[in-house]
Scaffold this active site. Structure first.
Site, PDB file in Angstrom:
ATOM      1  N   TYR B 268      58.396  78.218  76.694  1.00 41.18           N
ATOM      2  CA  TYR B 268      59.563  78.837  76.067  1.00 41.18           C
ATOM      3  C   TYR B 268      60.792  78.422  76.882  1.00 41.18           C
ATOM      4  O   TYR B 268      60.850  78.681  78.080  1.00 41.18           O
ATOM      5  CB  TYR B 268      59.432  80.357  76.102  1.00 41.18           C
ATOM      6  CG  TYR B 268      58.211  80.886  75.358  1.00 41.18           C
ATOM      7  CD1 TYR B 268      58.324  81.314  74.042  1.00 41.18           C
ATOM      8  CD2 TYR B 268      56.964  80.941  75.976  1.00 41.18           C
ATOM      9  CE1 TYR B 268      57.215  81.803  73.348  1.00 41.18           C
ATOM     10  CE2 TYR B 268      55.854  81.426  75.298  1.00 41.18           C
ATOM     11  CZ  TYR B 268      55.983  81.852  73.989  1.00 41.18           C
ATOM     12  OH  TYR B 268      54.889  82.327  73.318  1.00 41.18           O
ATOM     13  N   HIS B 279      60.015  81.202  69.305  1.00 43.46           N
ATOM     14  CA  HIS B 279      58.839  80.359  69.112  1.00 43.46           C
ATOM     15  C   HIS B 279      58.696  79.467  70.358  1.00 43.46           C
ATOM     16  O   HIS B 279      59.690  79.012  70.894  1.00 43.46           O
ATOM     17  CB  HIS B 279      59.114  79.514  67.868  1.00 43.46           C
ATOM     18  CG  HIS B 279      58.043  78.553  67.500  1.00 43.46           C
ATOM     19  ND1 HIS B 279      56.839  78.965  66.981  1.00 43.46           N
ATOM     20  CD2 HIS B 279      57.986  77.196  67.565  1.00 43.46           C
ATOM     21  CE1 HIS B 279      56.082  77.885  66.734  1.00 43.46           C
ATOM     22  NE2 HIS B 279      56.762  76.813  67.082  1.00 43.46           N
ATOM     23  N   LYS B 310      54.831  72.572  67.261  1.00 49.71           N
ATOM     24  CA  LYS B 310      55.208  72.360  68.651  1.00 49.71           C
ATOM     25  C   LYS B 310      55.151  70.859  68.950  1.00 49.71           C
ATOM     26  O   LYS B 310      54.605  70.091  68.177  1.00 49.71           O
ATOM     27  CB  LYS B 310      54.257  73.124  69.581  1.00 49.71           C
ATOM     28  CG  LYS B 310      54.215  74.622  69.301  1.00 49.71           C
ATOM     29  CD  LYS B 310      53.367  75.375  70.298  1.00 49.71           C
ATOM     30  CE  LYS B 310      52.950  76.748  69.777  1.00 49.71           C
ATOM     31  NZ  LYS B 310      54.097  77.630  69.423  1.00 49.71           N
TER      32      LYS B 310
END
Lengths: 331, 331
Positions: B268, B279, B310
């Site tokens: 993060y 997210h 991701k």
């Protein structure tokens, strides 16, 4: 309320039995008294239902060798989810082998006969023998104490796809076999290989080795030449993959490469023609029967399969092939 | 039209140069004539633009040692996608090292200066040194001749998360450290650990080792005791992961376990509080700088990361940490 640690059992009296066993499914009733596993006693301490076990408060019991931290985390999580469960000890539950907890359906307990899950607790750094999977839920506790539940089950595979084709000639070119002007059923119906163009189909070595063995592919040197090339470029993995490929084809399932998903194969159960190909159902990884999983690799495979709406199946190759399905579970 | 094979170059005359180089970007002009790489000549044969090279038809040239099948498949695929491209040979392109083809933007060719992709061709069974990634696109040809393009790039990582916390006490319990009654910023702001309940936070060994090293965690035996426990349960992998963890934290990024995604960490970049957590952006796998990838493992990681929105980043640990991002590409 007096709870005493006696070896690996916490002994408590009749009042504890009424309060914890009869109404909430902790422990095992013994002659009107109550036996608790240390992990259960730790949970009662954690909740504040009892104040001490042999003089130990929660922190002390958890820090002692009597209770495994990962066991406690899974026990607590399942209780938090509304389940009653019993530590899988000899005489406490039926068939305690290979699992740590027997979990009852919500609303039921150790007095009932039904079992919802047989749970084995695993730390993310413990390896897991493939041969031990098939009738248990793995509760994997990762390094940050999050729990991932993986349901494992042995299964069969099968389908209605037809593996037979008109015999075809092929030319072995390094790591593939090219069939020039093949009969259309090779690719169009039986879904062997991949078109190079309208006039040629390329077979993978494993496809070619299978077809050469069934006699449907004529290639210089025969099936042995293809398998030998496979071993040259892949080692013993080639034979393992060929065994699994053949088992799938023989069961009416079409295996195609699972490379894009990091697997050995993706499979189609009911191929009538490539034109009307459905979604592939399984991702298959071929492994030696003696394989030991790292939980992280398991998590990766299962997560990926789920993300592409397929089921992860491990093909364990020993004397035969055993199929083990692993899926993520939310208890 | 006469094409002759001269060593590893196919020589052709002025008419071929006009027809294939000037108008379609094949080969390299040389004194008004044309040099072609065998893979280019094979493509011209395949298309029917020429009939023979040194008397060889397409099948014969492809079956000869002059042309690699996987090179041909990638060359053809890129041509099919509308690109002009040049084999990466010394004097043919700038900086040919480490790649097989230099691909121009659509509508451009070898006469222009722009490069769209530098492509390296890899068979699914070839291993790929991690150190060779970073400025190339891998074109991985799987056993069924499907091609997966993976774009690799070195990158930096960084964010605005604050790693500092109020000092806290912890207790080392097997594979985790428990902080009883920790100050709220440890978890709530800095996002270390995982709540056991309102009164306790569990840290992973890597989190604890980092915090003990910065002096923010007091634990019996100090940072060494935590790191030693880490090595006991994970071997040398622990130090590698700690190096990557520390590099991420020091760069303002919060690493949390990537277990559920089969990675070392998810990260993060801008954590202000756990309550308003966004997210996670990256999945990070820590590897020794000398690591060699199997393309299948790369495909698995990249596919999974994409599926969970991701970016897959490999942290290569040598003297420092080098970050290599790998993403699927559709050219």
């Amino acid at each position: 309320m007096d709870l005493t640690l006696d070896g690996d059992v916490v002994r408590a009296g009749g009042r504890a039995r009424e309060r914890f066993y009869d109404s909430r499914g902790y422990g095992r009733a013994r002659n009107g008294d109550l036996d608790l596993a240390p992990v259960e006693a730790a949970h009662l301490l954690y909740r504040g239902d009892v104040e001490a076990v042999d003089g130990m408060a929660f922190r002390e019991l958890l820090g002692s060798s009597a209770v495994s931290m990962v066991d406690f985390l899974v026990y607590k999580d399942l209780r938090d989810r509304g389940f009653y469960l019993t530590p899988a000890r000899e005489d406490w539950v039926e068939d305690p082998d290979g699992v740590d907890f027997v979990v009852y359906p919500r609303g039921q307990g150790p007095w009932d006969d039904e079992v919802a899950y047989r749970v084995r607790v695993v730390g993310e750094r413990d390896d897991v023998p493939a041969s031990s999977l098939g009738d248990c839920v793995l509760a994997v506790v990762d390094e940050e104490s999050e729990i991932t539940y993986l349901e494992t089950a042995t299964r069969e595979v099968g389908g209605t796809s037809d593996a037979s084709v008109t015999a075809v000639d092929g030319e072995l070119l390094t790591e593939r076999v090219v069939c020039w002007d093949p009969p259309s059923d090779v690719y169009e119906q039986a879904f062997y290989g991949q078109r190079l163009d309208d006039d040629a189909v390329q077979l993978s070595l494993v496809e070619a080795a299978y077809l050469a063995r069934t006699g449907d592919l004529r290639v210089e040197g025969g099936p042995d030449a293809v398998a030998e090339r496979g071993r040259e470029v892949e080692g013993e993995r080639f034979d393992r993959r060929l065994t699994v490929y053949a088992a799938l084809r023989d069961a009416g399932v079409v295996p195609k490469t699972g490379f894009k998903f990091g697997a050995d194969f993706r499979t189609y159960a009911d191929v009538e023609s490539v034109e009307n190909l459905g979604h592939s159902e399984l991702l298959v990884r071929a492994l030696p029967a003696a394989h030991r999983f790292e939980p992280r690799d398991l998590a990766l495979d299962v997560r990926l399969a789920h993300g592409v709406r397929k089921t992860m199946v491990f093909a364990l190759v020993g004397d035969g092939v055993e199929w083990v399905e692993v899926q993520r579970l939310t208890p």
